[in-house]
Design a protein around this motif. Structure first.
Motif, PDB file in Angstrom:
ATOM      1  N   GLY A 313       9.442   2.568   0.439  1.00 60.46           N
ATOM      2  CA  GLY A 313       8.240   3.318   0.768  1.00 60.46           C
ATOM      3  C   GLY A 313       7.557   2.775   2.004  1.00 60.46           C
ATOM      4  O   GLY A 313       7.566   1.565   2.252  1.00 60.46           O
ATOM      5  N   LYS A 314       6.968   3.664   2.784  1.00 57.67           N
ATOM      6  CA  LYS A 314       6.205   3.266   3.956  1.00 57.67           C
ATOM      7  C   LYS A 314       4.858   2.726   3.490  1.00 57.67           C
ATOM      8  O   LYS A 314       3.957   3.490   3.154  1.00 57.67           O
ATOM      9  CB  LYS A 314       6.010   4.462   4.898  1.00 57.67           C
ATOM     10  N   VAL A 315       4.744   1.416   3.454  1.00 61.25           N
ATOM     11  CA  VAL A 315       3.521   0.796   2.935  1.00 61.25           C
ATOM     12  C   VAL A 315       2.801  -0.036   3.993  1.00 61.25           C
ATOM     13  O   VAL A 315       1.817  -0.703   3.698  1.00 61.25           O
ATOM     14  CB  VAL A 315       3.825  -0.082   1.698  1.00 61.25           C
ATOM     15  N   GLY A 316       3.293   0.009   5.226  1.00 60.97           N
ATOM     16  CA  GLY A 316       2.662  -0.743   6.299  1.00 60.97           C
ATOM     17  C   GLY A 316       1.487  -0.005   6.904  1.00 60.97           C
ATOM     18  O   GLY A 316       1.331   1.217   6.736  1.00 60.97           O
ATOM     19  N   ALA A 317       0.655  -0.741   7.623  1.00 60.85           N
ATOM     20  CA  ALA A 317      -0.500  -0.144   8.295  1.00 60.85           C
ATOM     21  C   ALA A 317      -0.030   0.786   9.407  1.00 60.85           C
ATOM     22  O   ALA A 317       1.027   0.580  10.017  1.00 60.85           O
ATOM     23  CB  ALA A 317      -1.391  -1.241   8.871  1.00 60.85           C
ATOM     24  N   ALA A 318      -0.822   1.817   9.679  1.00 65.39           N
ATOM     25  CA  ALA A 318      -0.467   2.796  10.698  1.00 65.39           C
ATOM     26  C   ALA A 318      -0.395   2.175  12.089  1.00 65.39           C
ATOM     27  O   ALA A 318       0.273   2.703  12.977  1.00 65.39           O
ATOM     28  CB  ALA A 318      -1.475   3.943  10.693  1.00 65.39           C
ATOM     29  N   SER A 319      -1.067   1.036  12.274  1.00 61.31           N
ATOM     30  CA  SER A 319      -1.071   0.370  13.571  1.00 61.31           C
ATOM     31  C   SER A 319       0.297  -0.192  13.948  1.00 61.31           C
ATOM     32  O   SER A 319       0.549  -0.510  15.105  1.00 61.31           O
ATOM     33  CB  SER A 319      -2.091  -0.776  13.569  1.00 61.31           C
ATOM     34  N   GLY A 320       1.172  -0.313  12.959  1.00 59.57           N
ATOM     35  CA  GLY A 320       2.486  -0.884  13.214  1.00 59.57           C
ATOM     36  C   GLY A 320       2.536  -2.388  13.029  1.00 59.57           C
ATOM     37  O   GLY A 320       3.621  -2.981  13.077  1.00 59.57           O
ATOM     38  N   ARG A 321       1.390  -3.013  12.844  1.00 60.39           N
ATOM     39  CA  ARG A 321       1.368  -4.455  12.592  1.00 60.39           C
ATOM     40  C   ARG A 321       1.945  -4.731  11.202  1.00 60.39           C
ATOM     41  O   ARG A 321       1.861  -3.889  10.308  1.00 60.39           O
ATOM     42  CB  ARG A 321      -0.062  -4.994  12.686  1.00 60.39           C
ATOM     43  N   PRO A 322       2.560  -5.908  11.005  1.00 64.04           N
ATOM     44  CA  PRO A 322       3.186  -6.210   9.717  1.00 64.04           C
ATOM     45  C   PRO A 322       2.179  -6.574   8.627  1.00 64.04           C
ATOM     46  O   PRO A 322       2.203  -7.684   8.074  1.00 64.04           O
ATOM     47  CB  PRO A 322       4.108  -7.383  10.055  1.00 64.04           C
ATOM     48  N   ILE A 323       1.267  -5.660   8.333  1.00 65.07           N
ATOM     49  CA  ILE A 323       0.302  -5.842   7.246  1.00 65.07           C
ATOM     50  C   ILE A 323       0.320  -4.592   6.373  1.00 65.07           C
ATOM     51  O   ILE A 323       0.528  -3.487   6.861  1.00 65.07           O
ATOM     52  CB  ILE A 323      -1.134  -6.115   7.761  1.00 65.07           C
ATOM     53  N   HIS A 324       0.135  -4.782   5.081  1.00 61.49           N
ATOM     54  CA  HIS A 324       0.184  -3.666   4.146  1.00 61.49           C
ATOM     55  C   HIS A 324      -1.112  -2.862   4.201  1.00 61.49           C
ATOM     56  O   HIS A 324      -2.198  -3.426   4.293  1.00 61.49           O
ATOM     57  CB  HIS A 324       0.415  -4.173   2.727  1.00 61.49           C
ATOM     58  N   ASP A 325      -0.960  -1.564   4.137  1.00 57.86           N
ATOM     59  CA  ASP A 325      -2.111  -0.670   4.050  1.00 57.86           C
ATOM     60  C   ASP A 325      -2.492  -0.514   2.581  1.00 57.86           C
ATOM     61  O   ASP A 325      -1.650  -0.137   1.759  1.00 57.86           O
ATOM     62  CB  ASP A 325      -1.764   0.693   4.644  1.00 57.86           C
ATOM     63  N   PRO A 326      -3.749  -0.815   2.211  1.00 60.13           N
ATOM     64  CA  PRO A 326      -4.128  -0.790   0.788  1.00 60.13           C
ATOM     65  C   PRO A 326      -3.880   0.554   0.107  1.00 60.13           C
ATOM     66  O   PRO A 326      -3.419   0.596  -1.039  1.00 60.13           O
ATOM     67  CB  PRO A 326      -5.619  -1.141   0.810  1.00 60.13           C
ATOM     68  N   LEU A 327      -4.183   1.666   0.786  1.00 60.75           N
ATOM     69  CA  LEU A 327      -4.014   2.970   0.156  1.00 60.75           C
ATOM     70  C   LEU A 327      -2.541   3.326  -0.006  1.00 60.75           C
ATOM     71  O   LEU A 327      -2.124   3.847  -1.045  1.00 60.75           O
ATOM     72  CB  LEU A 327      -4.730   4.042   0.977  1.00 60.75           C
ATOM     73  N   ARG A 328      -1.741   3.045   1.011  1.00 54.70           N
ATOM     74  CA  ARG A 328      -0.306   3.303   0.888  1.00 54.70           C
ATOM     75  C   ARG A 328       0.318   2.427  -0.189  1.00 54.70           C
ATOM     76  O   ARG A 328       1.175   2.867  -0.965  1.00 54.70           O
ATOM     77  CB  ARG A 328       0.385   3.059   2.227  1.00 54.70           C
ATOM     78  N   LEU A 329      -0.121   1.169  -0.230  1.00 50.72           N
ATOM     79  CA  LEU A 329       0.416   0.252  -1.231  1.00 50.72           C
ATOM     80  C   LEU A 329      -0.010   0.680  -2.630  1.00 50.72           C
ATOM     81  O   LEU A 329       0.791   0.643  -3.572  1.00 50.72           O
ATOM     82  CB  LEU A 329      -0.074  -1.168  -0.933  1.00 50.72           C
ATOM     83  N   ALA A 330      -1.264   1.111  -2.776  1.00 49.35           N
ATOM     84  CA  ALA A 330      -1.749   1.579  -4.083  1.00 49.35           C
ATOM     85  C   ALA A 330      -0.964   2.795  -4.548  1.00 49.35           C
ATOM     86  O   ALA A 330      -0.618   2.914  -5.736  1.00 49.35           O
ATOM     87  CB  ALA A 330      -3.243   1.907  -3.996  1.00 49.35           C
ATOM     88  N   THR A 331      -0.670   3.705  -3.635  1.00 51.21           N
ATOM     89  CA  THR A 331       0.113   4.895  -3.994  1.00 51.21           C
ATOM     90  C   THR A 331       1.502   4.508  -4.469  1.00 51.21           C
ATOM     91  O   THR A 331       2.017   5.038  -5.462  1.00 51.21           O
ATOM     92  CB  THR A 331       0.213   5.845  -2.789  1.00 51.21           C
ATOM     93  N   ALA A 332       2.127   3.556  -3.765  1.00 54.07           N
ATOM     94  CA  ALA A 332       3.465   3.099  -4.157  1.00 54.07           C
ATOM     95  C   ALA A 332       3.435   2.428  -5.530  1.00 54.07           C
ATOM     96  O   ALA A 332       4.300   2.688  -6.381  1.00 54.07           O
ATOM     97  CB  ALA A 332       4.016   2.142  -3.103  1.00 54.07           C
ATOM     98  N   PHE A 333       2.440   1.570  -5.752  1.00 50.41           N
ATOM     99  CA  PHE A 333       2.315   0.924  -7.058  1.00 50.41           C
ATOM    100  C   PHE A 333       2.096   1.964  -8.160  1.00 50.41           C
ATOM    101  O   PHE A 333       2.682   1.868  -9.240  1.00 50.41           O
ATOM    102  CB  PHE A 333       1.148  -0.062  -7.054  1.00 50.41           C
ATOM    103  N   HIS A 334       1.241   2.933  -7.888  1.00 51.87           N
ATOM    104  CA  HIS A 334       0.948   3.963  -8.879  1.00 51.87           C
ATOM    105  C   HIS A 334       2.228   4.697  -9.285  1.00 51.87           C
ATOM    106  O   HIS A 334       2.468   4.949 -10.480  1.00 51.87           O
ATOM    107  CB  HIS A 334      -0.071   4.951  -8.302  1.00 51.87           C
TER     108      HIS A 334
END
Length: 340
Positions: A313-334
Motif C-alpha cells: 500500500g502507498k503509505v508514504g507522505a505525498a511529499s515523497g520524503r520517507p515518512i509515513h502519512d498518518p491518514l494513509r497508514l490508518a487506512t491501511a491498518f483499518h
C-alpha cells in the motif's frame, strides 16, 4: 521529600474484541522514535484502546544526558510517543508542542538546558516525585489527554551493542560498538552483523506484558530496524510474550531501506533479520510500500516463511520524503484489521 498527590489518573481499561462498536479493538504498538510516532498517529484514529511499548536504550542527546546524570530511563522516545497520542484539538496540539519544545541558549552561550526537551524534564520530574516510571507516564498522559497509554519495554535502562564489519585495506575488521547512537552511526559506514541487549537478563515491564497478552492486534515497526524495532524481540520476556499472545501481529516496514543502520539491505534482508533473532515470531500481515520492494516474489516468499501475507500500500507522505502519512497508514491498518 514526600510527594502527595490525588488518585492516580485512570487509563481506560481495554476489553478486547471491540470490532462490533466500530473500533479496531485493543492494539499494542511497539517501537521507538519517529517510526513509533508515525504508527501511533495513525492508530489513535482507529481505537481508544491503544498502548505504546517503547524502547529504552537511547543514550544520545537530551535523553542520554539525563540517563547518565540522573540514572533514569531515557525519556526521549517515551516523550515522542506521548506527543503522538495527543488529540488534534487546541489542548492536544498545545501540549504536544510543549512536550516537544527544546531549549536553545543565546548565540555564544553554552547553557545547561541546551537541547533538552521540556517533555523529557517533565517526565523525569514525575519519575523522581512518584518513584515509579509507569505511574509517571500515566500522569503525563493524563495531563496531555493522550489517547492511549505509553509504557517502557523495561523499567531498567538498556544498552544496545553490536558487531560491525569494517572493510579496510588490510582486510575485514570486526569491531564491537556500544550504545544506540554510536551503533546507528556505525551502520552508515559498515555492515551491522550482530546486536545484543544488556543486561541480558533485564526484565520486561509487567504492564507491557499484560497489554500484549490481552491485545487484539500487535503492531511492530516501522523504525530504526536494529535499535528501535529489533530490541523488542531481543528482550527475552517481551519476545516470549509477543510469540505467545493470541493477538494477531502486523509488521510495518520502513519507507526506505537505505537508513544509517541498514545500508545496502533490501526489504527481504530486513525480514531475514527478524527471522534470525526471533525465528519463532510469526506474523499475520506485513505492511509495505511497494516502492521499497525490488523483488516482489522474493518478498512474498519471505513473508510466507513468517506465516503471514504481504499487504502492499502507498503509505508514504505525498511529499515523497520517507515518512509515513498518518491518514494513509490508518487506512491501511483499518483494512488489515478488518480482513484478518
Amino acid at each position: 521529600m514526600s510527594f502527595l498527590t490525588g488518585p492516580l489518573p485512570l487509563i481506560p481499561e481495554g476489553k478486547g474484541g471491540r470490532e462490533s462498536d466500530g473500533q479496531a479493538g485493543s492494539i499494542v504498538a511497539l517501537g521507538g522514535g519517529h517510526g513509533l510516532s508515525s504508527s501511533l498517529s495513525a492508530l489513535r484514529l482507529l481505537t481508544t484502546d491503544l498502548t505504546a511499548v517503547v524502547t529504552v536504550a537511547d543514550d544520545g542527546g537530551s535523553s542520554g544526558r539525563l540517563r547518565r546524570e540522573l540514572g533514569v530511563l531515557p525519556p526521549g522516545d517515551l516523550r515522542m510517543a506521548l506527543a503522538a497520542l495527543c488529540d488534534d484539538t487546541d489542548w492536544g496540539r498545545t501540549w504536544r508542542d510543549v512536550m516537544q519544545h527544546r531549549f536553545r541558549s543565546q548565540p555564544g552561550v553554552e547553557g545547561s538546558l541546551d537541547d533538552h526537551a521540556l517533555g523529557n524534564l517533565l517526565i523525569v520530574t514525575l519519575w523522581e516525585l512518584l518513584g515509579d516510571p509507569v505511574a509517571g507516564l500515566q500522569w503525563a498522559g493524563a495531563l496531555l489527554g493522550a489517547r492511549g497509554q505509553v509504557l517502557p519495554m523495561s523499567t531498567l535502562p538498556l544498552t544496545i551493542e553490536g558487531d560491525v564489519l569494517r572493510r579496510t585495506a588490510g582486510g575485514d575488521l570486526l569491531e564491537t560498538v556500544s550504545g544506540q547512537a554510536s551503533l546507528a552511526a556505525a551502520g552508515a559506514r559498515s555492515n551491522v552483523s550482530d546486536v545484543r541487549l544488556l543486561p541480558v537478563d533485564a526484565p520486561a515491564c509487567p504492564a507491557a506484558l499484560e497489554a500484549i497478552d490481552r491485545a487484539d492486534w500487535v503492531v511492530l515497526g516501522p523504525g530504526s530496524w536494529y535499535t528501535s524495532v529489533l530490541p523488542h524481540l531481543m528482550l527475552p520476556q517481551l519476545r516470549d510474550a509477543l510469540c505467545a499472545t493470541s493477538a494477531k501481529r502486523c509488521l510495518t516496514m520502513n519507507l526506505s531501506n537505505e537508513t544509517t543502520e541498514t545500508s545496502g539491505m533490501s526489504a527481504v534482508d530486513h525480514l531475514a533479520v527478524i527471522r534470525r533473532y526471533a525465528p519463532e515470531f510469526k506474523v499475520d500481515a506485513v505492511l509495505v510500500d511497494p516502492s521499497v520492494v525490488a523483488d516482489r516474489a522474493a518478498f512474498e516468499d519471505a513473508v510466507a516463511e513468517m506465516g503471514g501475507r504481504p499487504v502492499f500500500g502507498k503509505v508514504g507522505a505525498a511529499s515523497g520524503r520517507p515518512i509515513h502519512d498518518p491518514l494513509r497508514l490508518a487506512t491501511a491498518f483499518h483494512d488489515i484489521f478488518g480482513e484478518n
